[in-house]
Design an enzyme around this catalytic site. Structure first.
Site, PDB file in Angstrom:
ATOM      1  N   ARG A  46       0.822  -1.216   0.000  1.00  0.00           N
ATOM      2  CA  ARG A  46       0.000   0.000   0.000  1.00  0.00           C
ATOM      3  C   ARG A  46       0.852   1.260   0.000  1.00  0.00           C
ATOM      4  O   ARG A  46       0.321   2.370   0.003  1.00  0.00           O
ATOM      5  CB  ARG A  46      -0.952  -0.014   1.195  1.00  0.00           C
ATOM      6  CG  ARG A  46      -2.038  -1.038   1.012  1.00  0.00           C
ATOM      7  CD  ARG A  46      -3.108  -0.961   2.060  1.00  0.00           C
ATOM      8  NE  ARG A  46      -4.175  -1.914   1.731  1.00  0.00           N
ATOM      9  CZ  ARG A  46      -5.007  -2.436   2.604  1.00  0.00           C
ATOM     10  NH1 ARG A  46      -4.923  -2.101   3.878  1.00  0.00           N
ATOM     11  NH2 ARG A  46      -5.942  -3.270   2.223  1.00  0.00           N
ATOM     12  N   GLU A 104      -1.414  -8.642  -5.680  1.00  0.00           N
ATOM     13  CA  GLU A 104      -2.767  -9.135  -5.921  1.00  0.00           C
ATOM     14  C   GLU A 104      -2.766 -10.628  -6.255  1.00  0.00           C
ATOM     15  O   GLU A 104      -3.644 -11.355  -5.827  1.00  0.00           O
ATOM     16  CB  GLU A 104      -3.449  -8.331  -7.040  1.00  0.00           C
ATOM     17  CG  GLU A 104      -3.830  -6.919  -6.623  1.00  0.00           C
ATOM     18  CD  GLU A 104      -4.788  -6.885  -5.435  1.00  0.00           C
ATOM     19  OE1 GLU A 104      -5.569  -7.843  -5.252  1.00  0.00           O
ATOM     20  OE2 GLU A 104      -4.743  -5.903  -4.670  1.00  0.00           O
ATOM     21  N   TYR A 132     -10.594  -9.948 -12.075  1.00  0.00           N
ATOM     22  CA  TYR A 132     -10.214  -9.372 -10.788  1.00  0.00           C
ATOM     23  C   TYR A 132      -8.839  -8.688 -10.867  1.00  0.00           C
ATOM     24  O   TYR A 132      -8.672  -7.534 -10.448  1.00  0.00           O
ATOM     25  CB  TYR A 132     -10.204 -10.454  -9.689  1.00  0.00           C
ATOM     26  CG  TYR A 132      -9.646  -9.895  -8.407  1.00  0.00           C
ATOM     27  CD1 TYR A 132     -10.456  -9.160  -7.557  1.00  0.00           C
ATOM     28  CD2 TYR A 132      -8.288 -10.034  -8.092  1.00  0.00           C
ATOM     29  CE1 TYR A 132      -9.939  -8.578  -6.412  1.00  0.00           C
ATOM     30  CE2 TYR A 132      -7.764  -9.461  -6.951  1.00  0.00           C
ATOM     31  CZ  TYR A 132      -8.590  -8.741  -6.115  1.00  0.00           C
ATOM     32  OH  TYR A 132      -8.087  -8.157  -4.999  1.00  0.00           O
ATOM     33  N   ASP A 189     -14.217  -9.487  -5.011  1.00  0.00           N
ATOM     34  CA  ASP A 189     -13.559 -10.637  -4.396  1.00  0.00           C
ATOM     35  C   ASP A 189     -14.493 -11.125  -3.284  1.00  0.00           C
ATOM     36  O   ASP A 189     -15.603 -10.594  -3.130  1.00  0.00           O
ATOM     37  CB  ASP A 189     -12.154 -10.264  -3.883  1.00  0.00           C
ATOM     38  CG  ASP A 189     -12.216  -9.457  -2.612  1.00  0.00           C
ATOM     39  OD1 ASP A 189     -13.290  -8.863  -2.333  1.00  0.00           O
ATOM     40  OD2 ASP A 189     -11.216  -9.405  -1.882  1.00  0.00           O
ATOM     41  N   CYS A 233     -16.890  -6.288   8.131  1.00  0.00           N
ATOM     42  CA  CYS A 233     -17.999  -7.126   7.671  1.00  0.00           C
ATOM     43  C   CYS A 233     -17.480  -8.540   7.456  1.00  0.00           C
ATOM     44  O   CYS A 233     -17.499  -9.086   6.366  1.00  0.00           O
ATOM     45  CB  CYS A 233     -18.604  -6.540   6.392  1.00  0.00           C
ATOM     46  SG  CYS A 233     -20.182  -7.285   5.990  1.00  0.00           S
TER      47      CYS A 233
HETATM   48 FE1  SF4 Z   1     -21.581  -5.789   7.162  1.00  0.00          FE
HETATM   49 FE2  SF4 Z   1     -22.817  -5.154   9.433  1.00  0.00          FE
HETATM   50 FE3  SF4 Z   1     -21.624  -3.280   7.982  1.00  0.00          FE
HETATM   51 FE4  SF4 Z   1     -23.859  -4.419   7.093  1.00  0.00          FE
HETATM   52  S1  SF4 Z   1     -23.648  -3.155   8.925  1.00  0.00           S
HETATM   53  S2  SF4 Z   1     -22.032  -3.997   5.903  1.00  0.00           S
HETATM   54  S3  SF4 Z   1     -23.581  -6.521   7.830  1.00  0.00           S
HETATM   55  S4  SF4 Z   1     -20.636  -4.980   9.035  1.00  0.00           S
END
Ligand code: SF4
Length: 338
Positions: free
Chosen positions: A14, A26, A109, A127, A180
């Protein structure tokens, strides 16, 4: 992107915008985890600081540098691509997507990652991390992988800014990697206010597992024309695609040719014969649990066609009044643009 600027991990690749170094990172990251890649990438760049050095190296040197990362075909592809870059592109990575995608080992990708991160081009990529984030934000139910991809790309394209493309894709990936995750940390997520899965407390339901081994069906479709109008029929009021208007045709039975199926379907469905049939094109369309390949023929027929509440000649300017299945819409889009 603001969150990324504050929260991204400090990773060695980076610190560079050199497309060659980004390309190597990558490809390595497609193999294994970030923690494993860091020492490999550092060593590789020390040994081969430029694409020239890779091109001039012996295959054995490349492979031993790669040793431990697995999938040796990827290392061999790096070697082959480096030689092409040196020979055909004056020793520097091409910026043109058409040129990049012809290089060995460059799938969508890798092309997108190099173009966006190194050259700031506006190319969304997918990805596993990005797929998970977007599937949750949109809470989309689709199981079919190819359709998931289309939807994810359309979404990314709609939100990707016109500037800062070198950060956007990385920010999406980083969000998937750090926040996430499989067990998401929604309370600290910068996009939680836009996330449908979070709103509905269904984060665990997305992305939907993909359906493998989708059933494939081949079908024939007849284009019957009367001046500028097309003959369409209404489907039954119950069952799949109820009450929608479609072109005549049907499934090709095993051991039947498309032409034979066309003659049989038109006889059975409409009681007419086929004088001439001209093959136009094929279209593939996905339904939830199967894929249908539509073989489209323009036909000259003999016999009287029914005209009633369920069978009509319809002009394209009136199509909006007649709901049609997506497969039929695709056929008309192709037919009317040519
Ligand atoms: Fe992912 Fe939760 Fe963010 Fe929604 S709110 S994108 S489920 S981390």
């Amino acid at each position: 992107m603001n969150w990324y600027k504050k929260s991204a991990r400090d990773l060695p690749w980076r610190h560079t915008r050199d497309p060659y170094k980004i390309w190597i990172s990558e490809v390595m990251l497609q193999q294994t985890t970030v923690a494993t890649v860091i020492p490999y990438w550092n060593e590789w760049i020390k040994k081969f600081p430029t694409v020239n050095d890779v091109a001039q190296a012996k295959e054995q040197e490349i492979l031993s540098q790669w040793q431990g990362l697995g999938y040796y075909s990827r290392a061999k592809n790096i070697h082959k691509a480096a030689k092409i870059i040196v020979q055909n592109f004056e020793h520097s990575m091409p910026k043109n997507p058409n040129a990049l995608e012809k290089l060995p080992g460059f799938g969508p990708y890798t092309v997108g990652a190099v173009l966006s991160i190194a050259f700031d081009q506006r190319v969304p990529i997918i990805d596993a991390n990005i797929k998970r984030v977007v599937a949750r934000i949109l809470a989309f139910e689709d199981h079919v992988e190819s359709r998931q991809k289309i939807k994810i790309l359309a979404f990314l394209d709609s939100v990707m800014p016109t500037q800062g493309n070198n950060i956007f894709n990385q920010a999406m990936m980083e969000l998937g990697a750090l926040v996430c995750k499989k067990d998401p940390l929604c309370e600290i997520c910068p996009v939680k206010n836009y996330c449908l899965a979070y709103k509905e407390k269904k984060q665990g339901d997305f992305p939907k597992p993909k359906i493998k081994n989708i059933k494939e069906i081949d079908a024939v479709v007849a284009i019957l024309k009367n001046k500028e109008k097309f003959y369409l029929q209404k489907r039954p009021s119950k069952g799949l695609l109820a009450d929608m208007w479609e072109l005549p045709g049907g499934k090709i039975e095993p051991a039947e040719t498309p032409l034979k199926a066309l003659r049989r379907e038109l006889k059975e469905e409409l009681g007419i014969g086929v004088i001439k049939a001209h093959f136009l094109f094929k279209i593939t369309h996905f339904y939830t649990s199967f894929r249908v390949k539509l073989h489209v023929f323009e036909c000259e027929t003999e016999g009287k066609l029914n005209l009633d509440k369920k069978h009509r000649w319809i002009s394209p300017k009136d199509f909006a009044k007649y709901p049609m299945p997506a497969g039929t819409v695709k056929i008309f889009q192709k037919l009317l643009q040519t």
